[in-house]
Design an enzyme around this catalytic site. Sequence first.
Site, PDB file in Angstrom:
ATOM      1  N   GLU A   1      27.452  54.241  -7.814  1.00 36.82           N
ATOM      2  CA  GLU A   1      27.344  52.887  -8.356  1.00 36.82           C
ATOM      3  C   GLU A   1      28.216  52.742  -9.600  1.00 36.82           C
ATOM      4  O   GLU A   1      28.226  53.610 -10.485  1.00 36.82           O
ATOM      5  CB  GLU A   1      25.870  52.630  -8.687  1.00 36.82           C
ATOM      6  CG  GLU A   1      25.540  51.262  -9.220  1.00 36.82           C
ATOM      7  CD  GLU A   1      24.041  51.114  -9.480  1.00 36.82           C
ATOM      8  OE1 GLU A   1      23.608  49.982  -9.760  1.00 36.82           O
ATOM      9  OE2 GLU A   1      23.302  52.133  -9.415  1.00 36.82           O
TER      10      GLU A   1
ATOM     11  N   LYS B   1      24.757  43.815  -5.501  1.00 31.03           N
ATOM     12  CA  LYS B   1      23.421  44.400  -5.554  1.00 31.03           C
ATOM     13  C   LYS B   1      22.380  43.288  -5.513  1.00 31.03           C
ATOM     14  O   LYS B   1      22.526  42.256  -6.185  1.00 31.03           O
ATOM     15  CB  LYS B   1      23.280  45.222  -6.833  1.00 31.03           C
ATOM     16  CG  LYS B   1      22.005  46.037  -6.943  1.00 31.03           C
ATOM     17  CD  LYS B   1      22.082  46.944  -8.171  1.00 31.03           C
ATOM     18  CE  LYS B   1      20.875  47.848  -8.323  1.00 31.03           C
ATOM     19  NZ  LYS B   1      21.021  48.777  -9.468  1.00 31.03           N
TER      20      LYS B   1
ATOM     21  N   CYS C   1      21.547  51.329  -5.001  1.00 31.96           N
ATOM     22  CA  CYS C   1      20.507  51.956  -5.813  1.00 31.96           C
ATOM     23  C   CYS C   1      19.123  51.338  -5.639  1.00 31.96           C
ATOM     24  O   CYS C   1      18.420  51.632  -4.680  1.00 31.96           O
ATOM     25  CB  CYS C   1      20.931  51.964  -7.277  1.00 31.96           C
ATOM     26  SG  CYS C   1      20.018  53.187  -8.264  1.00 31.96           S
TER      27      CYS C   1
END
Length: 642
Positions: A47, A116, A169
Amino acid sequence: MDRYGYLKTAAAIPSVRVADCAYNGERIAALVADAAGRGVEVVLFPELSVTGYTCGDLFLQPALLAAAEQALAELLRRTAELNTAFVVGLPVAVDDMLYNCAVVAAAGEVLGVVPKCHIPDYAEFYESRWFASGQGRPTVEIELCGQSVPFGPDLLFDIGGARCAVEICEDLWVPAPPSAEAAAAGAEVILNLSASPETVGKSDYVRQLVVQQSARTRAAYLYCSAGFGESSTDLVFAGHALVAENGAVLAVSERFSLGEQLVVADVDCQLLRNDRCRTTTFRHSGAGGRTTVAVTMPVADDRPFDRTVEAMPFVPAEDDRRHSRCEEILNIQATGLARRLAHTRSTKAVVGISGGLDSTLALLVTVRAFDRLGLDRQGIVGITMPGFGTTGRTYGNALTLMRGLGVTAREIPIRAACEQHFRDIGLPEDDRSTTYENAQARERTQILMDVANREGALVVGTGDLSELALGWATYNGDQMSMYGVNASVPKTLVRHIVEWYAAHCAEGSVREVLCDVAATPVSPELLPADAEGGIAQKTEELVGPYELHDFFLYRFVRQGFPPAKILFLAERAFGRRYDRATILRWMKTFFSRFFSQQFKRSAMPDGPKVGSVALSPRGDWRMPSDASAAVWLAEIDRLEKE
């Protein structure tokens, strides 16, 4: 993907300098080149790998955002000639909002940008200070590095024929991860860019999350977390990367390494597709509402194969897993038998004891079932039935085992009865045909059934899964019983269970005899012993090694693979133990017998399922008895000619 359905993937952990985008881009480019040199088709980075995850309020600086885009442009230029797609993380501004994004690129072009969705704001995380959520955003076109590219959370990427999706994540940690919807829409490979700091015990939890998500989605799951070089002001990043596939870990990184790492694994997209097809509760809805971007990745024929192939797929390689597996299987078998005994109100059971592996395991199962029910072990009638091929070794082991376990031991020779039968049907004295062998098996079964009738007992079957697959049993002989406790335990696993029982549950003479049973060659002992009184009829010399047949069985029934792929895997699993010609010889035997012997499985007695492969016609395997093996045998013939 290659012709066997393997996609070569990698998770890369680069050296990082916080906010030094040019340096980070250089290290990413070097790792992409390394991956391309190994034939990798898609390589995943952590990330925000272009900037570093721990930039803090620097993310709000236009200079950093410009440097990140410039580093990406240089990265595209440096990798334009490589046949490898890559996924990197960087901040991207869209409509006056900043997003934590994954950029998927190949051949000098950005294929798409995925934001994200779930932005953490708890404990050490404070991402909403800088980033907006991409959840629910429709796919739009944005300008990035001079290219017009799709931007949105619902993008799919067809890389070399494999459908890939991206999540970042925290997306994995929420109750409904985006990857679940992506898999339902057809994604077979999930790519997770992460920057999860280390705390005690967290890595085990992450591993469980990844493994479970790969199992639930029936997908390959690549997880790649930031490593050494991220700021250690308050946190430590250990470089945790792993590749999981349908609930199994294929490859992992070395955590806390100070150097760069490239974790490579071939994921089996054909296996995933086969498993999704057979699982009726997994039905993907197609890519409706999703944009799919495709890129063709040339595959070199000589690239290395980065995947461990277990020679014994039914037997866990690790000692602790093998121990727990043996204990659990024995409990499943014993519980199934106990239920049948309770249902029939039987306090007695009859088991034919030959001194071989299968009857030994059946007796151990019966003893455990009786102990669980609180029944007297004397109610177990073990019968040894010496015949023309019985050797002193197996005969002695049978008697010692029954006495040591405290069951009722009986000896009923079959020689005289068989000789009378041979005279009755006109079989010549020197005849050693199938009739000679099968008559003995049926005589033994008749004895077991008749004694059971007299005792009001249940006949416990001894035949195993491997014998059922090959039809290596006499129809209405040892193929028949009142409850077959070994019906879904393959021969390779039977041996390990007996050895495990000897090491962990037995002592004295019982332990000694169990060890010797495990070391005895597999044989039905239906032909006379050799001149030294040893076993003359060895099953594996007649039908082939059981380790090969169990390998074929698992790959064919459980994984749905054709002969060419089974051969490809067998050559890697067995190395120099068997050459190509030997593998193909016994593979032809396997497929010929598997199809021709289905009629025996169609009439098999009840028995407990213990693993993912079972051949009960009432449960797992439904095949007509007159199905043709022509398709499979033709492919084997072609492989033999190549």
